[in-house]
Enzyme design. Structure first.
Site, PDB file in Angstrom:
ATOM      1  N   ASP A 151     -12.113  -9.253   4.246  1.00  0.00           N
ATOM      2  CA  ASP A 151     -13.288  -9.605   3.452  1.00  0.00           C
ATOM      3  C   ASP A 151     -13.730 -10.219   3.774  1.00  0.00           C
ATOM      4  OD1 ASP A 151     -13.614  -6.304   3.120  1.00  0.00           O
ATOM      5  OD2 ASP A 151     -13.673  -6.985   0.890  1.00  0.00           O
ATOM      6  N   TYR A 187       0.556  -0.878  -0.230  1.00  0.00           N
ATOM      7  CA  TYR A 187      -0.412  -0.174  -0.204  1.00  0.00           C
ATOM      8  C   TYR A 187       0.518   1.551  -0.579  1.00  0.00           C
ATOM      9  CZ  TYR A 187      -4.138  -1.282   0.811  1.00  0.00           C
ATOM     10  OH  TYR A 187      -5.836  -2.700   0.445  1.00  0.00           O
ATOM     11  N   ASP A 217      -6.306  -7.018   3.811  1.00  0.00           N
ATOM     12  CA  ASP A 217      -7.551  -6.570   3.248  1.00  0.00           C
ATOM     13  C   ASP A 217      -8.869  -7.364   2.144  1.00  0.00           C
ATOM     14  OD1 ASP A 217      -8.870  -4.238   2.246  1.00  0.00           O
ATOM     15  OD2 ASP A 217      -8.024  -4.513   0.518  1.00  0.00           O
ATOM     16  N   ASP A 261      -2.393 -18.036   0.041  1.00  0.00           N
ATOM     17  CA  ASP A 261      -3.700 -18.531  -1.034  1.00  0.00           C
ATOM     18  C   ASP A 261      -4.442 -19.981  -0.314  1.00  0.00           C
ATOM     19  OD1 ASP A 261      -0.939 -20.311  -0.834  1.00  0.00           O
ATOM     20  OD2 ASP A 261      -1.469 -19.941  -3.017  1.00  0.00           O
ATOM     21  N   LYS A 318       3.401 -15.141   1.983  1.00  0.00           N
ATOM     22  CA  LYS A 318       3.166 -16.116   0.452  1.00  0.00           C
ATOM     23  C   LYS A 318       5.138 -16.462   0.822  1.00  0.00           C
ATOM     24  CE  LYS A 318       1.237 -16.624  -3.108  1.00  0.00           C
ATOM     25  NZ  LYS A 318       0.950 -17.837  -2.840  1.00  0.00           N
TER      26      LYS A 318
HETATM   27  C1  IPM Z   1     -10.338  -1.600   3.869  1.00  0.00           C
HETATM   28  C2  IPM Z   1     -10.804  -1.056   2.637  1.00  0.00           C
HETATM   29  C3  IPM Z   1      -9.958  -0.439   1.993  1.00  0.00           C
HETATM   30  C4  IPM Z   1      -8.065  -0.475   2.033  1.00  0.00           C
HETATM   31  C5  IPM Z   1      -9.614   0.851   1.274  1.00  0.00           C
HETATM   32  C6  IPM Z   1     -11.070   1.678   1.105  1.00  0.00           C
HETATM   33  C7  IPM Z   1      -8.926   1.930   1.452  1.00  0.00           C
HETATM   34  O1  IPM Z   1     -11.025  -1.553   1.453  1.00  0.00           O
HETATM   35  O2  IPM Z   1     -10.211  -0.751   4.908  1.00  0.00           O
HETATM   36  O3  IPM Z   1     -10.272  -2.651   4.002  1.00  0.00           O
HETATM   37  O4  IPM Z   1      -8.303  -0.522   0.689  1.00  0.00           O
HETATM   38  O5  IPM Z   1      -7.896  -0.960   3.007  1.00  0.00           O
HETATM   39 MG    MG Z   2     -10.903  -3.289   2.552  1.00  0.00          MG
END
Ligand code: IPM
Ligand code: MG
Length: 367
Positions: free
Chosen positions: A252, A142, A248, A224, A192
């Site tokens: 999710d 990032y 990230d 993975d 990884k």
């Molecule tokens: C998260 C989001 C952020 C990230 C974005 C909005 C920059 O997806 O907090 O998971 O990628 O970290």
């Molecule tokens: Mg995210």
């Protein structure tokens, strides 16, 4: 002693709506638990861009540095897709994370009993799930340099760099081990190492830190395979520690195991400040959900639970955090459902504000 200060940055999309419900909860703690906060509000993301031409002003950045804790809603929306990368709403959030040095991002994925049917996975796979992902938040791909889009010969090249120093890995690993000590004493580190040198180093440093925590059972997994195991049998995990990008993605996926992204809070923690509190920003894991913004459909629970994390990690009020989490659990058990949680026969959705009111009523009932 002055009241602890809380900077609220509602942001974009559903951010302001869900934050309005959190305000009710904050007010309740002031009125009923003698726990008053000095609350101020400011702009971030697209909202800040619209007002000031930047997704985070220096003044707001300074306020965030001063605050005892920051609570953020969400940033982003299709309206801002056309903006230059440097002023996109997300840059505001990334600047907060980077300049506050919030290196440890705690993302719990907990499946409430009342919602086990909402997961896309079988009920027995997710019922009772309680895992914590610790995502490194201030480094890795990032932020690594070089980055950019350059010309090379007759074409363009997009470049990002995955880069981790030993100390960056060490400090987030320690946060994860400390959490594991307070939970099930199991930590799985994901990278990884089979293809990335940064992963090799990650594995070495985490193993080294692990020697300071002999009680914690440490394992390593390629990220993975970790994604696959998260979907196959998530309850094998207790705490997971991983880098910024893998974290990230994995968070999710883990969030969705619990039935809805609308349920999950997060805490981003940095070093202790002079008053002993960690630098901290709390935010729901869900995004700005522009498709439902302004319609009263959003689920405020993730943001409310983010405030519960603030009570626990910034304000040393673990009991009050548990009270709030129990109130949320009760509201769900009583059948309150926002639109993201529908699917049962004969259940009508409640609005964002009805959900907030129900949580406040459950708080009242807890006294
Ligand atoms: C998260 C989001 C952020 C990230 C974005 C909005 C920059 O997806 O907090 O998971 O990628 O970290
Ligand atoms: Mg995210």
């Amino acid at each position: 002693m002055p009241n602890p200060s809380l900077l609220i940055l509602p942001g974009d999309g559903i951010g302001p709506e869900v934050m309005a419900e959190v305000r009710k909860v904050i007010d309740w703690y002031g009125a009923k638990r003698d726990l008053a906060f000095d609350v101020s509000e400011d702009l971030v993301g697209g909202a800040a861009y619209d007002a000031h031409g930047t997704p985070l002003t220096d003044a707001t950045m300074a306020k965030a540095q001063e605050a005892d804790a920051v609570l953020l809603g969400a940033v982003g929306g299709p309206k801002y897709d056309v903006l230059d990368f440097s002023v996109k709403p997300e840059r505001g959030l990334l600047r907060l994370r980077k300049e506050m040095d919030l290196f440890a991002n705690l993302r719990p994925a907990q499946c409430f009993d009342a919602l086990a049917d909402f997961s896309s996975l079988k009920k027995d796979v997710v019922a009772g799930l309680d895992i914590m992902i610790v995502r490194e938040l201030t480094s890795g791909i990032y932020f690594g340099e070089p980055r950019g889009i350059i010309e090379e010969g007759n074409e363009r090249v997009g470049i990002n760099t995955q880069r981790y120093t030993e100390s960056e890995i060490d400090r987030v690993a320690r946060s994860a081990f400390e959490l594991a000590m307070r939970r099930g004493k199991k930590l799985c580190s994901m990278e990884k190492a089979n293809v990335m040198e940064s992963g090799v180093l990650w594995r070495e440093v985490v193993t080294e830190v692990g020697k300071d925590y002999p009680e914690v059972e440490l394992s390593h997994m390629y990220a993975d395979a970790g994604a696959m195991q998260l979907c196959r049998w998530p309850k094998q995990f207790d705490v997971i520690v991983t880098d910024n990008l893998f974290g990230d993605l994995l968070s999710d996926a883990a969030a969705m195991l619990t039935g809805s992204l609308g349920m999950l809070p997060s805490a981003s923690l940095g070093k202790p400040m002079a008053n002993g509190r960690p630098k901290a920003l709390y935010e729901p894991v869900h995004g700005s959900a522009p498709d439902i913004a302004g319609q009263g459909k959003a689920n405020p629970i993730a943001c409310i639970l983010s405030f519960a994390m603030a009570l626990r990690y910034s304000f040393d009020c673990g009991d009050e955090a548990t009270r709030l989490e129990d109130a949320v659990e009760k509201v769900l058990a009583d059948g309150f459902r926002t639109a993201d949680l529908l699917g049962e026969e004969g259940v009508d959705p409640v609005s964002t504000s009805q959900m907030g009111d129900a949580v406040v009523a459950a708080l009242d009932a807890s006294l």
